[in-house]
Design an enzyme around this catalytic site. Structure first.
Site, PDB file in Angstrom:
ATOM      1  N   ARG A 118      12.767  13.479  10.061  1.00 45.24           N
ATOM      2  CA  ARG A 118      13.110  13.679  11.467  1.00 45.24           C
ATOM      3  C   ARG A 118      13.279  12.353  12.216  1.00 45.24           C
ATOM      4  O   ARG A 118      13.704  12.323  13.349  1.00 45.24           O
ATOM      5  CB  ARG A 118      12.032  14.520  12.163  1.00 45.24           C
ATOM      6  N   ARG A 128      -4.276  19.362  14.157  1.00 48.01           N
ATOM      7  CA  ARG A 128      -4.746  18.118  14.748  1.00 48.01           C
ATOM      8  C   ARG A 128      -4.865  18.346  16.251  1.00 48.01           C
ATOM      9  O   ARG A 128      -4.075  19.091  16.856  1.00 48.01           O
ATOM     10  CB  ARG A 128      -3.759  16.977  14.485  1.00 48.01           C
ATOM     11  N   ASP A 173       9.721  22.134  19.178  1.00 46.83           N
ATOM     12  CA  ASP A 173      10.052  21.428  20.408  1.00 46.83           C
ATOM     13  C   ASP A 173      10.247  22.448  21.527  1.00 46.83           C
ATOM     14  O   ASP A 173      10.449  23.642  21.278  1.00 46.83           O
ATOM     15  CB  ASP A 173      11.321  20.596  20.228  1.00 46.83           C
TER      16      ASP A 173
END
Length: 386
Positions: free
Chosen positions: A176, A252, A353
Site C-alpha cells: 500500500r 493494536r 479507510d
C-alpha cells in the site's frame, strides 16, 4: 414484520450514521446506540478550549477517495476544504519526506538523480534482486527499496506500530506504500482529498439529523430478543458480539501523550519517527490539519502503539496468519445469526479507510432495502472477512 421495520444500529460512527440515514430516508424508525458519550466513533473531533484548535481526539483522520459518489455524499453534510497530507519522518537525526520519493532518494544517498536515474539506481544497486516472490513485509521492502531505505524508514517504525518483527507481517501491508520517482510528496494519490471545515463530529451529527433517527449515548448493546426490532446492524467488535467465546481477535491500540505548545511545534501535521530507539511512532500537530485556520497555540500528540487489552479502544485489526481459524469461527457463528448484519472496521475485522466505510455503508443500506422489497433475508456480511 410487515411494513417499515424498526432498526437497531450499534455504533454512532460512520457506518452506523450512514446506514441509519439511508434507512430513515426510506421511512424506517432507526435507533442508534453507542457506548461512548459522543457520536462519530474514532473520527470524533472537538475544539480545544484553550487554543481553539480542532483536535482529532482519537488520532488524525484524513479524507481521500476516488469514489465520486462518496465524495459528493460527505460534501452534502459538510464543506470539505482542500488538504494534502504531506508526511515527514525523522531518521538518524535527519528529516525526510514520505512516501519515499525522488527528493527522499536524492537526500538520503547524497545524489542529484533524475527520475530514470533514480529508478535504475534503486533497481540495480539498492533493491535485493535475489527476492523473487516476497512473502513478508521485510522481504517486500528489501525487494522494493533495499536494505538502507528499509532500515531507515520502515523497519523501526513497523516494529513499533505492530509490536512484532516485519518478518512476521505479510507483504501486502507494504504494497500500500508507494515509491515515487518524482518530487510528489502528497501521501495519497486519490482524486478527492480534503478535511471537513467544522470537523467530523459536526458532519456525522448532520448525517444523524433526521426525524426518524434516535441516538442514545452511553448505552451498551445487549443481545436479547426484542419484538420491536426488525434488524440489527452491528458495528462493534465481531468477537465481542459473541462474548469472545472463541478468544479475542488481535488488535493494536494507541496511547496519546497530549501536549500544548505556544507557537508552531514542528512545522507539519505529521512527523514520523523511524528509529526504533524513539518509543513513539509519530507526533501529530493538529492545527496543521486545518491550514485555513490560524491559531497562535498548538495541540500535539505523541502516539504510542501497543497490544490492545480488554479495556482498550481497538484501532487496527492485526489479522495475523494464526488468527485465520479463530476469525473463521466467528464468521461461521455470525452467519448462523438471523436479522443481524455486521458492518464497519470492527464488525468485519478489516482495516477500512473512511471512504470505503461509507461506500460499504451505502451499499449495505441499499441491499437491505432491496432484500426487504423482495422478501429475502439480509446476509450477515456485505463482504465476508475471510
Amino acid at each position: 414484520m410487515s411494513g417499515n421495520e424498526k432498526i437497531m444500529i450499534v455504533g454512532a460512527g460512520l457506518s452506523g450514521a450512514v446506514i441509519g440515514r439511508e434507512l430513515a430516508l426510506a421511512g424506517h424508525q432507526v435507533e442508534i446506540i453507542d457506548a461512548r458519550e459522543h457520536i462519530a466513533g474514532n473520527c470524533h473531533t472537538e475544539r480545544d478550549a484553550d487554543t481553539g484548535v480542532m483536535v482529532h481526539v482519537y488520532g488524525p483522520h484524513i479524507f481521500h477517495t476516488d469514489d465520486a459518489e462518496v465524495w459528493n455524499y460527505v460534501n452534502d453534510f459538510q464543506t470539505f476544504m482542500p488538504y494534502k497530507n504531506r508526511v515527514k519522518t525523522t531518521s538518524n537525526d535527519a528529516v525526510y519526506s514520505l512516501p519515499v520519493n525522488l527528493h527522499t532518494i536524492n537526500q538520503f544517498f547524497g545524489k542529484t538523480f533524475r527520475p530514470a536515474e533514480a529508478r535504475a539506481f534503486i533497481e540495480e544497486y539498492a533493491a535485493d534482486k535475489s527476492i523473487v516472490d516476497p512473502q513478508t513485509f521485510e522481504e517486500q521492502a528489501m525487494r522494493f527499496v533495499g536494505k538502507d531505505l528499509y532500515e531507515a524508514f520502515f523497519k523501526g517504525y513497523t516494529e513499533k506500530q505492530w509490536g512484532c518483527s516485519p518478518t512476521e507481517l505479510p507483504a501486502s501491508i507494504l504494497k500500500r506504500l508507494p515509491v515515487r520517482f518524482n518530487y510528489d510528496d502528497n501521501y495519497f494519490f486519490h482524486q478527492y482529498q480534503g478535511m471537513p471545515q467544522n470537523g467530523y463530529t459536526d458532519m456525522i451529527g448532520r448525517i444523524l439529523d433526521h426525524s426518524n433517527i434516535t441516538v442514545k449515548l452511553r448505552t451498551r448493546f445487549e443481545r436479547a430478543d426484542d419484538a420491536d426490532i426488525g434488524h440489527v446492524f452491528y458495528s462493534g467488535q465481531l468477537d465481542g458480539y459473541f462474548d469472545y467465546e472463541a478468544g479475542r481477535l488481535g488488535y493494536r491500540t494507541l496511547d496519546f501523550e497530549r501536549f500544548s505548545y505556544d507557537g508552531d511545534y514542528q512545522g507539519c501535521a505529521v512527523m514520523n519517527y523511524g528509529d526504533a530507539s524513539v518509543p513513539f511512532t509519530r507526533i501529530t500537530e493538529h492545527k496543521h490539519f486545518s491550514p485555513w485556520e490560524e491559531h497562535a497555540g498548538s495541540v500535539c500528540y505523541r502516539e504510542f502503539s501497543r497490544a490492545c487489552g480488554p479495556d482498550d479502544i481497538p484501532y487496527y485489526p492485526i489479522r495475523m496468519v494464526e488468527e485465520k481459524e479463530q476469525l473463521a469461527q466467528y464468521v461461521a457463528r455470525a452467519e448462523e445469526e438471523t436479522d443481524v448484519t455486521f458492518v464497519g472496521r470492527l464488525g468485519t475485522y478489516r482495516y477500512l479507510d473512511m471512504d470505503v466505510t461509507i461506500r460499504e455503508a451505502l451499499d449495505t443500506a441499499r441491499l437491505y432495502l432491496a432484500k426487504k422489497a423482495d422478501g429475502a433475508a439480509m446476509p450477515a456480511f456485505l463482504h465476508r472477512p475471510v
